[in-house]
Enzyme design. Structure first.
Site, PDB file in Angstrom:
ATOM      1  N   ASP A   1     -19.690  -2.821 -29.008  1.00  0.00           N
ATOM      2  CA  ASP A   1     -20.997  -3.570 -29.329  1.00  0.00           C
ATOM      3  C   ASP A   1     -21.300  -3.424 -30.698  1.00  0.00           C
ATOM      4  O   ASP A   1     -21.666  -4.458 -31.510  1.00  0.00           O
ATOM      5  CB  ASP A   1     -22.115  -3.284 -28.413  1.00  0.00           C
ATOM      6  CG  ASP A   1     -22.050  -3.675 -27.056  1.00  0.00           C
ATOM      7  OD1 ASP A   1     -21.788  -4.991 -27.032  1.00  0.00           O
ATOM      8  OD2 ASP A   1     -22.446  -3.249 -26.127  1.00  0.00           O
TER       9      ASP A   1
ATOM     10  N   CYS B   1     -17.515   6.139 -27.963  1.00  0.00           N
ATOM     11  CA  CYS B   1     -16.987   5.878 -26.706  1.00  0.00           C
ATOM     12  C   CYS B   1     -16.461   4.430 -26.587  1.00  0.00           C
ATOM     13  O   CYS B   1     -16.440   3.892 -25.526  1.00  0.00           O
ATOM     14  CB  CYS B   1     -18.020   6.372 -25.798  1.00  0.00           C
ATOM     15  SG  CYS B   1     -19.629   5.482 -25.914  1.00  0.00           S
TER      16      CYS B   1
ATOM     17  N   HIS C   1       0.811  -1.262   0.069  1.00  0.00           N
ATOM     18  CA  HIS C   1      -0.041   0.093  -0.030  1.00  0.00           C
ATOM     19  C   HIS C   1       0.894   1.309   0.050  1.00  0.00           C
ATOM     20  O   HIS C   1       0.503   2.142  -0.437  1.00  0.00           O
ATOM     21  CB  HIS C   1      -1.016  -0.017   1.297  1.00  0.00           C
ATOM     22  CG  HIS C   1      -2.264  -0.955   0.943  1.00  0.00           C
ATOM     23  ND1 HIS C   1      -2.793  -1.564   1.991  1.00  0.00           N
ATOM     24  CD2 HIS C   1      -2.782  -1.319  -0.437  1.00  0.00           C
ATOM     25  CE1 HIS C   1      -3.864  -2.201   1.248  1.00  0.00           C
ATOM     26  NE2 HIS C   1      -3.656  -1.943   0.051  1.00  0.00           N
TER      27      HIS C   1
ATOM     28  N   GLU D   1     -25.293   1.444 -30.916  1.00  0.00           N
ATOM     29  CA  GLU D   1     -24.439   0.300 -30.908  1.00  0.00           C
ATOM     30  C   GLU D   1     -25.297  -0.878 -31.479  1.00  0.00           C
ATOM     31  O   GLU D   1     -24.747  -2.099 -31.486  1.00  0.00           O
ATOM     32  CB  GLU D   1     -24.111   0.088 -29.335  1.00  0.00           C
ATOM     33  CG  GLU D   1     -25.101  -0.012 -28.368  1.00  0.00           C
ATOM     34  CD  GLU D   1     -24.725   0.018 -26.930  1.00  0.00           C
ATOM     35  OE1 GLU D   1     -23.552  -0.456 -26.685  1.00  0.00           O
ATOM     36  OE2 GLU D   1     -25.271   0.099 -26.013  1.00  0.00           O
TER      37      GLU D   1
HETATM   38  C1  PEP Z   1     -19.596  -0.113 -26.345  1.00  0.00           C
HETATM   39  O1  PEP Z   1     -20.467  -0.841 -26.540  1.00  0.00           O
HETATM   40  O2  PEP Z   1     -18.899   0.446 -27.355  1.00  0.00           O
HETATM   41  C2  PEP Z   1     -19.578   0.822 -25.155  1.00  0.00           C
HETATM   42  C3  PEP Z   1     -18.959   1.753 -25.107  1.00  0.00           C
HETATM   43  O3  PEP Z   1     -20.370   0.104 -24.110  1.00  0.00           O
HETATM   44  P1  PEP Z   1     -19.783  -0.997 -23.222  1.00  0.00           P
HETATM   45  O4  PEP Z   1     -18.604  -1.475 -23.602  1.00  0.00           O
HETATM   46  O5  PEP Z   1     -20.177  -0.607 -21.717  1.00  0.00           O
HETATM   47  O6  PEP Z   1     -20.927  -1.996 -23.688  1.00  0.00           O
HETATM   48 MG    MG Z   2     -22.065  -1.366 -25.415  1.00  0.00          MG
END
Ligand code: PEP
Ligand code: MG
Length: 829
Positions: free
Chosen positions: A562, A609, A296, A538
């Site tokens: 996804d 993302c 730690h 997605e």
């Molecule tokens: C994705 O599907 O790209 C995403 C950002 O969501 P997760 O990875 O949480 O499914």
């Molecule tokens: Mg996703």
């Protein structure tokens, strides 16, 4: 009758304090006795005690049983079976042990000064200088005392006092510090620990009872085959020292250790609280005899950027105690009793290191834009609110994805409205008006939550998850919407819905949002009614009717993780088909094109993302696609901003159009590689490689500084190796050419962009050659792949330098640009 169930431990660090405290809490919900037996070593322990659980030494892949004895055994078995299968595996993650065991060749610029060095193991990077101070261990036996009549009261008061103080510190702290203090709180409240001490108080003093407990637990932990568990001994000592000090305030064990000037502290063991007690403004380095990478104290040292080494004992450097010392935790050494050469080497190394940190920091906090000025927001993905301040420190321009499902996992019931409000507010306040996209819970499927009792599914990715479960768990969804709407008055919040597949779904969500707003209005709650609403793109079906969605929502964020799996029908978690999972598929690129173009036609904003956003090689395509934002894990942000700045938006647009026309992934890859090769070349001569005036004490510092500069400006990825190559040539024959000039040179694989570096010194230095002192250095570091260019430039330069007019003109150059122009002209580069 006793009942038993058997499991295998899948936790990367075994059952150490953190997972043990989760398990203990679940077991503690039942009246029956629960004990854990590790089938590898036969160790058995009370499963309602963290320390007892830790002492079973249960490591990754150990089989263990849980035995139940008592009335509610059956309920406990059902609960624990679900818990251990579904949640326990996610309650701990592999620790950042980030120790680089790769051996490093120490630079000649240092070794040539014959330094006194001690080598240790590198635990936290950085370079520092200060007085070497010996932190003497507290001798716990100083506390040994005879029994007195008030031992129980003495212990209880001390226990109360330390608990209160730890709780106070935990409330103030955040990040690693908070986690570590919380771990100490669970030790001090552990029933094996407290009951064991109390049981001893009838025949022992408080001190002796505590010391016996320290001894007992330390012996158990020291036998563990896991370094991580052995390193917990220090935490036990830490908590016990605090208890002893509180119980015996009159015993002076010299726990006060105050730094008064810049110092490097050397200690046998340093507990986390001793570390926290040191003034970080003065602490320049830490040398620990025994610490491992997961101790730690070391985790804290990394969090506070303190260069740290282990494996060096104070007795190895007694003569250096209280005298000036350098620590270089990048090289893994401390240098004691530095001579003048060593002193210059390290001062230069500290400056270079500082410049590197500033450069990275500067990029992190610059607005993300391409070389031709196109801004793209670079945001961070977070999973809990305490990550937000660190993300903004690393340069995030917003939170592009707050994965709230993590707040619902790893617990026995969902967080209530106020608890959630607290988390969302914390993230929004850290953001200070920068956007925070809060994604409603993406649970179910591969992210199971035991208290929702969702059915097991054969195909969880295509199953009952995310927005699909909201109608059944309506109050859970409403609670989350309420918390977000209320938090949204504290900053720039947006709501994002995961796994949307049809217009019907988003219309249903919008009705729920209206219902919740109506409720909040009725209850006279303060909330933000104008919060923007967006969806994750997605599921491929959305991309085909994105124009319809533009009429329903304010923004989109493409979930490339996804989207790639659904578009290509490849399970994102299945190693056997991993080769087929590739977002460079032309089909994916065309889909990206379709989504962004259409959304922009309707004036809608589009981010991305998924993991793809952090892949520097793909960045030109993401720029070219016209995304408004890219969100990624925070540590990638500074580097992404730097890469973004090297690309040209117009070139990227053309590249993206070409990529969309490629028939195969391999063709897209080839296109990207060739674009990168063209883009990445830097000119041989550039002002970033000119140092004028240069102040070097000797030849070693000159080479160190000039090669170090190539690292700083991104022309070499390994300045240490490149320096070796320069010295290799230098040792065959000195490169002094006479008339005050030297041309050190190498043809090396360690230079990414061939470079000519120039230093005009403000006073001449000994170049250790027959040709006399040197005040003008022209260093050639040319890439191995570039044929005979190396010798051609060298001989052409040598010929020019024969002429006094050329030398005079070089020396008389007013500035860096004039030197570059002159050399370009004379050498015809
Ligand atoms: C994705 O599907 O790209 C995403 C950002 O969501 P997760 O990875 O949480 O499914
Ligand atoms: Mg996703």
């Amino acid at each position: 009758m006793k009942k038993q169930i058997q499991f295998r431990c899948v936790l990367p660090n075994g059952i150490h304090a953190r997972p043990a405290s989760h398990l203990e809490k679940v077991c503690g919900q039942f009246q029956c006795q629960v004990s854990l037996t590790n089938l590898r070593n036969g160790n058995t322990a009370d499963a309602k005690s963290v320390l007892a659980l830790v002492s079973t030494d249960t490591l990754l892949n150990d089989d263990f049983t849980l035995s139940f004895d008592g009335e509610d055994s059956l309920q406990a078995i059902t609960k624990l079976t679900n818990y251990i299968n579904d949640e326990f595996p996610h309650c701990d993650e592999a620790l950042d042990t980030s120790v680089d065991d790769e051996s490093i060749t120490l630079p000649k610029s240092l070794l040539r000064h014959q330094p006194t060095l001690l080598q240790g193991k590198r635990l936290a990077p950085g370079i520092g200088k200060g007085l070497l101070i010996n932190y003497r261990d507290i001798d716990l036996s100083t506390f040994i005392t005879d029994i007195q009549h008030d031992e129980v009261t003495r212990f209880e008061q001390a226990h109360f006092q330390v608990c209160a103080s730890l709780e106070q510190t935990a409330n103030r702290a955040n990040g690693h510090e908070k986690e570590i203090i919380s771990a100490h709180l669970s030790i001090i409240n552990d029933r094996t620990f407290v009951d064991g001490i109390k049981a001893n108080l009838t025949s022992n003093s408080t001190a002796n009872a505590i010391l016996a407990m320290v001894e007992q637990i330390s012996t158990q932990l020291s036998q563990s085959s896991s370094a991580y568990l052995r390193e917990r001994i220090l935490d036990i000592r830490d908590v016990s020292t605090q208890l002893l000090t509180a119980a015996y305030p009159s015993i002076d064990v010299n726990t006060d250790f105050t730094l008064t000037e810049p110092s490097i502290v050397i200690a046998n063991d340093l507990t986390p609280s001793q570390f926290l007690g040191l003034d970080k403004a003065l602490l320049q380095g830490l040398v620990l005899t025994h610490a491992g990478s997961t101790s730690h104290t070391v985790i804290l040292a990394r969090a506070f950027n303190i260069p740290t080494l282990s494996g060096i004992e104070a007795k190895q450097c007694v003569n250096a105690i209280n005298s000036e010392t350098y620590i270089d935790a990048n090289l893994g050494v401390i240098a004691t009793q530095p001579n003048e050469g060593v002193y210059h080497y390290f001062n230069r190394a500290i400056t270079l290191n500082q410049q590197l940190i500033e450069k990275q920091h500067a990029f992190a906090h610059q607005q993300a834009q391409t070389a031709d000025g196109k801004t793209i927001e670079i945001a961070a993905n977070i999973a809990c609110s305490i990550e937000a301040p660190a993300a903004f420190e690393k340069g995030a321009e917003g939170i592009g994805l707050f994965r709230t499902e993590m707040l619902f996992m790893d617990r026995s019931e969902a967080p209530d409205e106020n608890e959630q409000l607290g988390y969302y507010r914390e993230a929004l306040e850290a953001a200070i008006d920068k956007p925070v996209i809060i994604r409603t819970m993406d649970i179910g499927g591969d992210k199971p939550i035991s208290y929702l009792k969702l059915p097991q599914e054969n195909n969880p990715f295509l199953g009952y998850r995310a927005v699909r479960i909201y109608p059944e768990f309506l109050s859970l969804f409403h609670t989350q919407l309420r918390a977000i709407l209320r938090a949204a008055v504290h900053g720039n919040a947006k709501i994002m819905i995961p796994m949307i597949q049809s217009i019907e779904e988003i219309r249903w969500v919008k009705r729920q949002l209206e219902i919740v707003k109506e409720q909040l209005t009725q209850e006279k709650m303060t909330f933000n009614a104008d919060i923007p609403l967006g969806i994750m793109v997605e599921i491929p079906s959305v991309a085909f009717i994105i124009d319809q969605f533009c009429k329903e929502v304010d923004f989109f964020s493409i979930g490339s993780n996804d989207m790639t799996q659904y578009l290509l029908a490849v399970d994102r978690d299945n190693g056997s088909v991993a080769k087929l999972y590739n977002s460079l598929a032309p089909a994916f690129l065309r889909l990206l094109n379709q989504v962004v173009k259409t959304a922009h036609q309707y004036g809608r904003w589009v981010g991305l993302c998924g993991e793809l956003g952090a892949d520097a090689k793909v960045l030109p395509l993401l720029i070219g696609a016209g995304l408004d934002e890219i969100s990624m894990s925070a540590p990638k942000i500074a580097a992404t901003k730097a890469t973004l700045n090297r690309h040209n938006n117009e070139d990227c647009k053309a590249l993206f159009e070409q990529a969309c026309q490629c028939p195969t992934i391999a063709d897209v890859q080839t296109l990207l590689d060739s674009a990168t090769a063209n883009k990445e070349s830097k000119p041989l001569l550039a002002t970033e490689c000119v140092m004028k005036p240069a102040d070097f004490a000797n030849k070693e510092e000159a080479i160190q500084a000039m090669v170090g500069n190539l690292g700083l400006v991104g022309r070499t990825d390994d300045a240490y190796k490149l320096e070796e190559d320069v010295w290799a040539r230098e040792e065959v024959f000195s490169t002094g050419l006479g008339h005050g000039f030297a041309i050190p040179h190498t043809k090396s694989e360690n230079i990414r962009h061939s470079s000519i570096s120039i230093a005009h010194l403000n006073k001449p230095i000994d170049w250790q050659s027959d040709s006399g002192d040197v005040d003008f250095i022209i260093m050639l570091t040319l890439n191995k792949t570039q044929g005979d260019q190396h010798m051609r430039i060298f001989s052409s330069l040598a010929r020019k330098l024969i002429h006094q007019s050329f030398r005079d003109q070089l020396r008389a150059s007013k500035d860096d640009a004039e030197i570059i122009a002159m050399l370009e002209n004379e050498l015809a580069i």
